[in-house]
Scaffold this active site. Structure first.
Site, PDB file in Angstrom:
ATOM      1  N   LYS A   1       0.846  -1.205   0.000  1.00 33.51           N
ATOM      2  CA  LYS A   1       0.000   0.000   0.000  1.00 33.51           C
ATOM      3  C   LYS A   1       0.882   1.256   0.000  1.00 33.51           C
ATOM      4  O   LYS A   1       2.085   1.172   0.299  1.00 33.51           O
ATOM      5  CB  LYS A   1      -0.909  -0.014   1.230  1.00 33.51           C
ATOM      6  CG  LYS A   1      -0.162  -0.023   2.556  1.00 33.51           C
ATOM      7  CD  LYS A   1      -1.093  -0.333   3.729  1.00 33.51           C
ATOM      8  CE  LYS A   1      -0.331  -0.349   5.041  1.00 33.51           C
ATOM      9  NZ  LYS A   1      -1.166  -0.807   6.165  1.00 33.51           N
TER      10      LYS A   1
ATOM     11  N   ARG B   1     -10.512   0.115  14.475  1.00 36.20           N
ATOM     12  CA  ARG B   1     -10.349   0.970  13.304  1.00 36.20           C
ATOM     13  C   ARG B   1     -11.487   0.625  12.338  1.00 36.20           C
ATOM     14  O   ARG B   1     -12.456   1.363  12.253  1.00 36.20           O
ATOM     15  CB  ARG B   1      -8.959   0.756  12.678  1.00 36.20           C
ATOM     16  CG  ARG B   1      -8.682   1.687  11.512  1.00 36.20           C
ATOM     17  CD  ARG B   1      -7.216   1.677  11.101  1.00 36.20           C
ATOM     18  NE  ARG B   1      -6.751   0.375  10.619  1.00 36.20           N
ATOM     19  CZ  ARG B   1      -5.526   0.166  10.119  1.00 36.20           C
ATOM     20  NH1 ARG B   1      -4.652   1.162  10.044  1.00 36.20           N
ATOM     21  NH2 ARG B   1      -5.154  -1.039   9.708  1.00 36.20           N
TER      22      ARG B   1
ATOM     23  N   TYR C   1      15.860  30.017   7.827  1.00 31.49           N
ATOM     24  CA  TYR C   1      14.715  30.806   8.286  1.00 31.49           C
ATOM     25  C   TYR C   1      14.686  30.923   9.812  1.00 31.49           C
ATOM     26  O   TYR C   1      14.888  29.926  10.516  1.00 31.49           O
ATOM     27  CB  TYR C   1      13.406  30.157   7.835  1.00 31.49           C
ATOM     28  CG  TYR C   1      13.160  30.246   6.351  1.00 31.49           C
ATOM     29  CD1 TYR C   1      13.087  31.475   5.701  1.00 31.49           C
ATOM     30  CD2 TYR C   1      12.976  29.086   5.606  1.00 31.49           C
ATOM     31  CE1 TYR C   1      12.853  31.542   4.338  1.00 31.49           C
ATOM     32  CE2 TYR C   1      12.728  29.154   4.242  1.00 31.49           C
ATOM     33  CZ  TYR C   1      12.672  30.389   3.608  1.00 31.49           C
ATOM     34  OH  TYR C   1      12.436  30.460   2.266  1.00 31.49           O
TER      35      TYR C   1
ATOM     36  N   MET D   1      11.953  24.161   2.341  1.00 32.97           N
ATOM     37  CA  MET D   1      11.149  23.289   1.480  1.00 32.97           C
ATOM     38  C   MET D   1      12.014  22.506   0.487  1.00 32.97           C
ATOM     39  O   MET D   1      11.767  21.334   0.227  1.00 32.97           O
ATOM     40  CB  MET D   1      10.098  24.115   0.725  1.00 32.97           C
ATOM     41  CG  MET D   1       9.103  23.245  -0.029  1.00 32.97           C
ATOM     42  SD  MET D   1       7.907  24.185  -0.984  1.00 32.97           S
ATOM     43  CE  MET D   1       7.012  25.041   0.294  1.00 32.97           C
TER      44      MET D   1
HETATM   45  C1  LIG Z   1      -0.476  -1.829   6.793  1.00 33.73           C
HETATM   46  C2  LIG Z   1      -1.096  -3.078   7.245  1.00 33.73           C
HETATM   47  C3  LIG Z   1      -0.323  -4.252   7.404  1.00 33.73           C
HETATM   48  C4  LIG Z   1       1.185  -4.255   7.325  1.00 33.73           C
HETATM   49  O1  LIG Z   1       1.700  -3.759   8.543  1.00 33.73           O
HETATM   50  P1  LIG Z   1       3.274  -3.750   8.861  1.00 33.73           P
HETATM   51  O2  LIG Z   1       3.348  -3.336  10.265  1.00 33.73           O
HETATM   52  O3  LIG Z   1       3.867  -2.743   7.928  1.00 33.73           O
HETATM   53  O4  LIG Z   1       3.781  -5.111   8.591  1.00 33.73           O
HETATM   54  C5  LIG Z   1      -0.977  -5.429   7.705  1.00 33.73           C
HETATM   55  N1  LIG Z   1      -2.328  -5.451   7.850  1.00 33.73           N
HETATM   56  C6  LIG Z   1      -3.083  -4.356   7.718  1.00 33.73           C
HETATM   57  C7  LIG Z   1      -4.548  -4.444   7.913  1.00 33.73           C
HETATM   58  C8  LIG Z   1      -2.505  -3.139   7.432  1.00 33.73           C
HETATM   59  O5  LIG Z   1      -3.261  -2.045   7.337  1.00 33.73           O
END
Ligand SMILES: *Cc1c(COP(=O)(O)O)cnc(C)c1O
Length: 374
Positions: free
Chosen positions: A34, A135, A264, A313
């Site tokens: 992701k 979540r 800055y 930046m």
């Molecule tokens: C991002 C994510 C993972 C991977 O987590 P890591 O700590 O990077 O291994 C696994 N399961 C879900 C549901 C996630 O959102």
């Protein structure tokens, strides 16, 4: 020549995946790519991971799955959250496994799946149960009813029931075992109803490495495949190989007298006559502004030199000392190794009071990704 670049060692990704596969066998490894592979480039990382033994990929959002398919990747891809209702068609077109946890999306996906040409294979569904992360996910008490709903749709196939751990990176805490107990109670409830769950998965990198009981059939590993330990652990550090090297070239070098303000706000004043080097990389590239004030070091010529003044930046300043041999055009390494020195994403994270995930994900789009493999 790019102003700043990040070398991505695909050999290191492959080594990390092989190490994970060995560690978690007989569980399979799902490489989580992701957020453009945690900023490393989803398609090259996915290819390297699959080549090294991962059999699954996972993404957070539907367009990320589409991008993998457009990159020619045909391996199973799991969408880790429910698609938005207006993305259901795109999810079907990408031929991915879909996470569901609400009756509304089960109905929407079932309906869309039924509208495909006859002979289309059933859509694989992974029901998500919330065992404590709070979540997304179904309440444990609802899981049997939701599984029945999935089974009622001839075009949906219940492939998995899964959960996610909230504190697996802190192995001494009791919540992970409680979450797994809750998860197993859900599996028992389903079994009592005659519902078989072909695939069970609960582990992220931390759980996969530190809680063997969480491995089940599949582990979903992100951070570890990028060579970063999910928790401080010497043993895990030894298992993993660093992947990123973020570098640039010194653009300008000049003497600055004692007592002058730098950058800055003039939050830093030179304590001696010195030489200040400028690097053409800044917070828009993922070098957090505060790193300058915190004196985070960079590597030039194999030596560590501190950033001075706030990072701007597009540029930042480094004090290379009064008698420096540093010249414009010299390579400067912000993350990764140069000579015998190495700066890890964890080093930044500790300084910033964050986690290394945020460090690598923040590397900006302007930084050229250079996937390298031997
Ligand atoms: C991002 C994510 C993972 C991977 O987590 P890591 O700590 O990077 O291994 C696994 N399961 C879900 C549901 C996630 O959102």
């Amino acid at each position: 020549m790019a102003r700043a670049w990040v070398d991505i060692s695909l050999d290191a990704v492959a080594a990390n995946v092989r190490a994970l596969c060995e560690r978690v066998a007989p569980a399979a490894v799902c490489a989580v790519v992701k957020a453009d592979g945690y900023g490393h480039g989803a398609v090259p990382v996915a290819r390297a991971a699959l080549g090294a033994g991962a059999t699954w990929l996972a993404v957070a959002q539907v367009p990320e799955a589409t991008a993998l398919r457009a990159g020619g990747i045909s391996a199973p891809v799991l969408l880790l959250s429910e698609p938005r209702p207006d993305e259901v068609e795109e999810a079907l077109a990408a031929r991915i496994d879909v996470t569901l946890h609400t009756a509304a999306l089960i109905a929407a996906l079932g309906h869309a799946a039924a509208a495909r040409p006859s002979g289309s294979p059933p859509v694989k569904v992974h029901l998500k149960v919330d065992t404590g992360m709070h979540r997304v996910g179904a309440a444990p008490a609802d899981i049997v009813a939701l599984a029945h709903l999935v089974q009622a749709h001839p075009h949906l196939d219940l492939r998995a029931v899964w959960t996610h751990c909230a504190v697996a990176d802190e192995p001494e805490r009791p919540e992970t075992a409680r979450q797994l107990e809750c998860y197993e109670a859900c599996l028992s409830d389903l079994a009592a109803e005659g519902i078989t769950v072909p695939l069970r998965h609960a582990a992220n990198s931390a759980a996969a490495l530190l809680h063997p009981a969480s491995r089940y059939d599949l582990v979903r590993c992100g951070i570890a495949i990028y060579g970063i330990s999910p928790a401080p652990s010497r043993e895990v550090d030894l298992l993993l190989t660093p992947v990123v090297r973020l570098a640039t070239e010194v653009s300008f070098v000049k003497p600055v007298a004692k007592g002058e303000g730098i950058s800055y706000g003039h939050r830093f004043h030179t304590e001696r006559d010195s030489v200040i080097a400028t690097l053409p990389i800044g917070y828009a590239d993922g070098v957090f502004r505060r790193l300058g004030e915190l004196g985070q070091e960079v590597l030039i010529g194999g030596h560590r030199y501190p950033m001075v003044g706030v990072v701007t930046m597009d540029q930042l300043m480094v004090d290379v000392g009064p008698h420096s041999a540093v010249r414009a055009g010299d390579e400067a390494v912000l993350l990764g190794a140069q000579g015998d020195e190495r700066i890890s994403p964890e080093e930044w994270a500790v300084r910033l009071g964050t986690i290394s995930y945020e460090v690598v994900c923040a590397i900006g789009a302007r930084v050229e990704r250079r996937p390298l493999s031997s």
